[in-house]
Every structure is written in structure tokens, then in C-alpha cells.
Design an enzyme around this catalytic site. Structure first.
Site, PDB file in Angstrom:
ATOM      1  N   TYR A  68      13.358   7.830   6.128  1.00 22.75           N
ATOM      2  CA  TYR A  68      13.743   9.091   5.488  1.00 22.75           C
ATOM      3  C   TYR A  68      12.659  10.131   5.756  1.00 22.75           C
ATOM      4  O   TYR A  68      11.676  10.230   5.051  1.00 22.75           O
ATOM      5  CB  TYR A  68      13.928   8.918   3.982  1.00 22.75           C
ATOM      6  N   PHE A 213      25.575   6.046  -1.646  1.00 22.73           N
ATOM      7  CA  PHE A 213      26.655   7.038  -1.738  1.00 22.73           C
ATOM      8  C   PHE A 213      27.526   6.725  -2.949  1.00 22.73           C
ATOM      9  O   PHE A 213      28.746   6.573  -2.844  1.00 22.73           O
ATOM     10  CB  PHE A 213      27.467   7.052  -0.447  1.00 22.73           C
ATOM     11  N   PRO A 214      26.913   6.637  -4.151  1.00 19.68           N
ATOM     12  CA  PRO A 214      27.641   6.108  -5.303  1.00 19.68           C
ATOM     13  C   PRO A 214      28.590   7.082  -5.993  1.00 19.68           C
ATOM     14  O   PRO A 214      29.436   6.640  -6.762  1.00 19.68           O
ATOM     15  CB  PRO A 214      26.507   5.716  -6.269  1.00 19.68           C
ATOM     16  N   GLY A 218      36.462  11.021  -3.776  1.00 18.72           N
ATOM     17  CA  GLY A 218      37.659  11.230  -2.971  1.00 18.72           C
ATOM     18  C   GLY A 218      38.600  12.228  -3.626  1.00 18.72           C
ATOM     19  O   GLY A 218      38.176  13.221  -4.214  1.00 18.72           O
TER      20      GLY A 218
END
Length: 288
Positions: A68, A213-214, A218
Site C-alpha cells: 500500500y 471491500f466490506p 450493490g
């Protein structure tokens, strides 16, 4: 302090590897870098404020990786929080190398993993990394060589526990035949539960499951959608409900929502105090 001043405490606790107790709602430090997870952030001072505020809010589990930045995230964590509080657990990862913004390439050669571990120890200001995760399995290198090197680092006292990232059930079991594994970090959220079998396997074997990516929701967050009514009922955002759903889903779940904003951080951590009813939990699960 009460959970109202340290809301992450409301998420409950989990012992990684049986001995590293953390509050289950953690923080993922990937977004503390520049565009494409490359270089320095636009506002380094805000990144430091985010990290310090996370701990103030009760977060005791911070997840990062050498890639990162590279290393930007680890150095910011050291600047913001070192010397670390006794209850703060820093997890990092190695096994993905970078050649530019948005470019990620698996490298699992033992000498590379050892080098990256030594660099992470220096950049984080640690003598031992509490949780060291293989960021990706390198298909060009025997798994025994990759995990064997991490096991050596553990034997030398430079790593306390070993974890995996983006793996199948079969790969978890192959890894466990080489060295003890305590955690798995896979893509998983309310809208994408393709790793459901991995989560179930982790729960059966008491392995921490760290969904990256919790907070993706959608189309569940569309007006009139299932999140809409429940959001109104709780006075909570769709992102908060997505995190609350994850925390309810499994006792081994350790969500690590990331952000570069103090305001967004405070919103995410407040999700720990949202309590879904059985009907609400099932409605969201079925809708997704």
C-alpha cells in the site's frame, strides 16, 4: 469508556490465534495512500488524524500491507500511533509487488518475503508483527517455500501469527499442513458472498475471517430497495447496515472498512452499535 465514546467496543471481541484479542470492527489502511494505492496521500495530516481517531473510537485492529504505497500506509501508521498501545494489533501483508499505480503482481519467492518482512518491521517500528499475511499465493513458487519462509520468520520471533488472503478452502487446508494459519482475508460483503464456503470453513475451524471491500451494497441501496426501509427504521446509512450485517453474520468476522476521512471513519465505526433484528438480517441476506 462507554461504547458511546468508543463505539467499536460494541462490535464484540475475537481472539486471533487464540491470544490476540481485538474488537471485531477494525480499520483497513489501504485508502491512506495516493490514487491507485500509489504514493503519498493528498492530505497526510488527515491520514494521521484518521488513524488516531480510529483508536480513540475503540478500534484495536488495523490491517495494512507493504504494497500500500508501497510502504506509505505502514509509515503513516507508525507516525500516527507509535509507540503502540498494548491493546492495538497491527496486521500487515507481503506477497504482492508494485510497478505503478493500480498494478499488483504476486511474488512469493522466500527471499523476497523475508526482505519485505524485515522492511515492514522497520517501517512499522515493531520487533514482531502480530499477524503477517501472505497477500497472494504465487502460483510460480511452491506453496511449501512461501509458507515455509513465513514459518521460519515466526520461529525467529519476527512474526507471531500467519494468515492468508484470497484463498480457497483447499488452499487453506494445504497451507495448514505446512504451518498453523489463524486468519483468512477474502473479498466478501453483503452484495458479493462468493466466498461463503471459505467463511463457513473459517467459522468451523475458528479462523478469523477478514472481509475486504466490506461495505459494498450493490443495488440493495436503491430507493425502495431492502436497505432503504431498514435504513429509515434505524436511522442508519446503507454502509452502516452492511457492516452491521457482517458483524451479525459470524462471530469470526472482522470487517475492516477503510477511509481517508475522519467523518467517514466515525460513520463506519458507529455501525458497531446498530443491532439488526432476526427478520432484518434475513431480509437483507435473501435480497442480496
Amino acid at each position: 469508556m462507554t461504547t458511546s465514546t468508543r463505539p467499536a467496543k460494541a462490535s464484540g471481541t475475537y481472539r486471533i490465534g487464540g491470544d490476540l484479542q481485538v474488537d471485531r470492527l477494525g480499520y483497513g489502511a489501504m485508502q491512506l495512500t495516493g490514487p491507485g494505492v500509489w504514493g503519498d496521500p493528498k492530505d497526510p495530516a488527515e491520514a494521521v488524524r484518521v488513524l488516531r481517531r480510529a483508536y480513540e473510537l475503540g478500534v484495536t485492529f488495523i490491517d495494512t500491507a507493504d504494497s500500500y504505497g508501497p510502504f506509505v500506509s505502514e509509515l503513516l501508521i507508525k507516525e500516527a500511533l507509535h509507540p503502540y498501545a498494548e491493546d492495538l494489533v497491527i496486521a500487515t501483508k507481503a506477497g504482492l509487488t508494485r510497478s505503478g499505480p493500480g498494478d499488483w503482481r504476486p511474488v512469493g519467492r522466500p527471499e523476497y518475503l523475508r526482505q519485505q518482512c524485515e522492511l515492514s518491521l522497520r517501517h512499522l517500528g515493531l520487533d514482531c508483527i502480530p499477524l503477517y499475511q501472505l497477500h497472494r499465493i504465487d502460483e510460480k513458487v511452491p506453496l511449501e517455500d512461501q509458507l515455509g519462509e513465513l514459518a521460519l520468520l515466526k520461529q525467529e520471533g519476527k512474526v507471531r501469527h500467519i494468515g492468508l488472503s484470497e484463498v480457497t478452502v483447499e488452499q487453506i487446508e494445504a497451507a495448514r499442513r505446512i504451518t498453523p494459519i489463524v486468519s483468512v482475508q477474502n473479498l466478501y460483503n453483503l452484495a458479493d458472498r462468493s466466498a461463503e464456503d471459505v467463511l463457513d470453513h473459517c467459522e468451523r475451524n475458528d479462523l478469523a475471517f477478514i472481509p475486504w471491500f466490506p461495505i459494498a451494497t450493490g443495488n440493495l441501496a436503491r430507493p425502495g430497495g431492502p436497505l432503504d426501509a431498514i435504513s429509515t427504521e434505524h436511522g442508519a446509512t446503507p454502509a452502516q447496515l452492511a457492516l452491521a450485517w457482517l458483524l451479525r453474520r459470524s462471530p469470526v468476522m472482522l470487517p475492516i472498512p477503510g477511509t481517508s476521512s475522519v467523518t467517514h471513519l466515525e460513520e463506519n465505526v458507529a455501525a458497531a452499535e446498530v443491532r439488526l433484528s432476526d427478520d432484518e438480517f434475513e431480509a437483507l441476506a435473501k435480497a442480496a
